[in-house]
Design an enzyme around this catalytic site. Structure first.
Site, short mmCIF file in Angstrom:
data_model
loop_
_atom_site.label_atom_id
_atom_site.label_comp_id
_atom_site.label_asym_id
_atom_site.label_seq_id
_atom_site.Cartn_x
_atom_site.Cartn_y
_atom_site.Cartn_z
N ARG A 49 0.86 -1.17 0.00
CA ARG A 49 0.00 0.00 0.00
C ARG A 49 0.91 1.23 0.00
O ARG A 49 1.13 1.86 0.99
CB ARG A 49 -0.97 0.03 1.19
CG ARG A 49 -1.93 1.18 1.00
CD ARG A 49 -2.92 1.52 2.09
NE ARG A 49 -3.06 0.66 3.20
CZ ARG A 49 -2.37 0.83 4.34
NH1 ARG A 49 -1.50 1.81 4.45
NH2 ARG A 49 -2.55 -0.01 5.32
N TYR A 101 -15.47 18.66 -16.76
CA TYR A 101 -15.85 17.25 -16.69
C TYR A 101 -16.92 17.07 -15.62
O TYR A 101 -16.71 17.43 -14.45
CB TYR A 101 -14.60 16.42 -16.38
CG TYR A 101 -14.85 14.94 -16.24
CD1 TYR A 101 -15.16 14.16 -17.34
CD2 TYR A 101 -14.78 14.33 -15.00
CE1 TYR A 101 -15.39 12.80 -17.21
CE2 TYR A 101 -15.01 12.96 -14.86
CZ TYR A 101 -15.31 12.22 -15.96
OH TYR A 101 -15.54 10.87 -15.83
N ASP A 174 -6.46 20.42 -14.41
CA ASP A 174 -6.79 19.13 -15.04
C ASP A 174 -6.43 19.27 -16.52
O ASP A 174 -7.10 19.99 -17.27
CB ASP A 174 -8.28 18.81 -14.85
CG ASP A 174 -8.67 17.47 -15.47
OD1 ASP A 174 -7.93 16.96 -16.35
OD2 ASP A 174 -9.74 16.93 -15.09
N LYS A 199 -7.22 8.16 -19.96
CA LYS A 199 -7.46 8.73 -21.29
C LYS A 199 -6.18 8.67 -22.13
O LYS A 199 -5.65 7.59 -22.33
CB LYS A 199 -8.01 10.15 -21.12
CG LYS A 199 -9.12 10.28 -20.06
CD LYS A 199 -10.41 9.59 -20.45
CE LYS A 199 -11.40 9.47 -19.30
NZ LYS A 199 -11.77 10.74 -18.67
C1 LIG Z 1 -12.23 11.10 -17.44
C2 LIG Z 1 -11.88 12.40 -16.84
C3 LIG Z 1 -11.72 12.53 -15.45
C4 LIG Z 1 -11.96 11.40 -14.49
O1 LIG Z 1 -11.04 10.37 -14.68
P1 LIG Z 1 -11.35 8.80 -14.35
O2 LIG Z 1 -10.06 8.17 -14.70
O3 LIG Z 1 -12.50 8.41 -15.24
O4 LIG Z 1 -11.69 8.72 -12.92
C5 LIG Z 1 -11.36 13.78 -14.97
N1 LIG Z 1 -11.18 14.83 -15.79
C6 LIG Z 1 -11.33 14.74 -17.12
C7 LIG Z 1 -11.11 15.94 -17.98
C8 LIG Z 1 -11.70 13.52 -17.70
O5 LIG Z 1 -11.86 13.42 -19.02
#
Ligand SMILES: *Cc1c(COP(=O)(O)O)cnc(C)c1O
Length: 376
Positions: A49, A101, A174, A199
């Site tokens: 962990r 998002y 982000d 992504k």
């Molecule tokens: C998909 C996404 C998230 C969340 O990510 P997960 O891996 O699905 O938890 C956050 N911000 C953006 C811009 C995203 O496209």
């Protein structure tokens, strides 16, 4: 300093000293040996962990690509965002970009309400609006997303950092839709950069992961995030981390092709009589183009939104006729995807005729032909 394509192709120095293999091994052990005097054989390896050579390797690679002092992986993008927000004390104030998002907006709203944190949502792509929100609410944290999903708004990172820092706030970005290949928020003044590595970073639609990276390891917020991950245990498995390393080796190549394909598709679609509008920061007429041009290099990413002529029935008809573009959520994978966002989140003010598109690495002629037949 090596260029990203070199760092990525070599997985940040992947050679496995033990086997002389040119790729890193997967270390799956959950626990680690002590010697006869009960000393740790490897002082940084006690229990999985938080102690994993494979995860550390992936984090080191991501930190290099990001120009970060340190990076931490999480089991999803949302887990990374949650770890960041959990560092806020009760009664704190945060400013979060509006229209980002939906998963982030929803979770942050719930969290802030529960924790009695003052949440201000503002269109941070307008620096004056961000400044007004920061001056009025004196946040501890400003959270922006650029390019934003699914509106494709561009937020000026350098300007946002200055505004945030003036009121003593940290700036977190982000940057999922850009990946570290096209944009480096830390170099532009951000304190923390976040990605859903699910992504573009992984890029093969087969790993769920998130990452936070910091400009300064000695930052108390970073220390709190590290402690939270260790103690609360939102860690990623070794196999997922290994798949990330594997995916990252082709990240610059994939991002280059996705960005080229996206721009070519957008240029084709915006002249099409069945298309009402196209949102893509790579288009010269996009309101955020100048800022995007300044803070991104090498392309504008795989994500775009298309508004078809008509309403929801027309948009759904187009989406239904597409054959190469698969109807599925997510973005940044090698395969092209489309999503009718209004069906998924009708309550968020998303236009009924909006189709969000993630452009993959397929042949651009095939991709354009698919849209042409779907729009005919
Ligand atoms: C998909 C996404 C998230 C969340 O990510 P997960 O891996 O699905 O938890 C956050 N911000 C953006 C811009 C995203 O496209």
């Amino acid at each position: 300093m090596k260029k990203p394509a070199t760092i990525a192709a070599h997985a940040g120095g992947a050679i496995d000293r033990q086997s002389a293999g040119v790729v890193p091994p997967i270390q799956t052990s959950t626990t680690f040996l002590r010697d006869a005097d009960y000393g740790l054989i490897r002082p940084d390896n006690i229990y999985a962990r938080d102690d994993s050579d494979t995860v550390r390797h992936a984090e080191h690679l991501l930190a290099q690509l990001e120009g970060a002092q340190d990076a931490l992986l999480f089991p999803s993008g949302m887990a990374a965002i949650a770890a960041l927000f959990r560092t806020l004390p009760n009664d704190a104030s945060v400013v979060v970009q509006s229209g980002i998002y939906w998963g982030t907006t929803k979770w942050v709203r719930d969290f802030c309400e529960r924790r009695e944190i003052t949440l201000t949502e503002t269109d941070a792509s307008d620096p004056a609006a961000l400044q007004a929100a920061c001056e009025a609410h004196k946040p501890a944290l400003v959270f922006i997303e650029t390019p934003s999903n699914p509106w494709l708004k561009t937020t000026d990172i350098a300007a946002s950092a200055e505004i945030a820092h003036q009121v003593g706030a940290k700036l977190a970005v982000d940057a999922t839709a850009a990946t570290p290949v096209l944009m480096q928020p830390l170099a532009l003044g951000a304190d923390i950069v976040m990605h859903s590595a699910t992504k573009g970073i992984n890029g093969h639609s087969d790993v769920l992961a998130g990452v936070l990276a910091t400009r300064a390891v000695d930052d108390p917020v970073w220390h709190a995030i590290k402690t939270d991950r260790h103690d609360a245990g939102a860690v990623i498995g070794a196999f997922e981390a290994w798949l990330l390393i594997r995916g990252i080796r082709t990240l610059p190549l994939r991002v280059e092709r996705m960005s080229e394909n996206a721009l070519a598709l957008v240029k084709h679609l915006r002249k099409h009589p069945q298309i009402a509008d196209v949102y893509y920061p790579g288009l010269a007429e996009h309101p955020g183009h100048d800022v995007a041009h300044r803070q991104m290099s090498g392309g504008y990413g795989p994500l775009l939104s298309v508004l078809v002529q008509g309403g929801a029935p027309e948009a759904l008809k187009v989406v239904g006729k597409l054959q190469l573009f698969m109807r599925a959520t997510s973005l940044g994978g090698v395969e092209s995807l489309v999503e009718h966002r209004h069906t998924i989140e009708p309550h968020t003010g998303i236009p009924e005729n909006l189709i969000r598109v993630s452009v993959g690495i397929e042949d651009i002629g095939d991709l354009i032909a698919d849209w042409d037949q779907a729009l005919s």
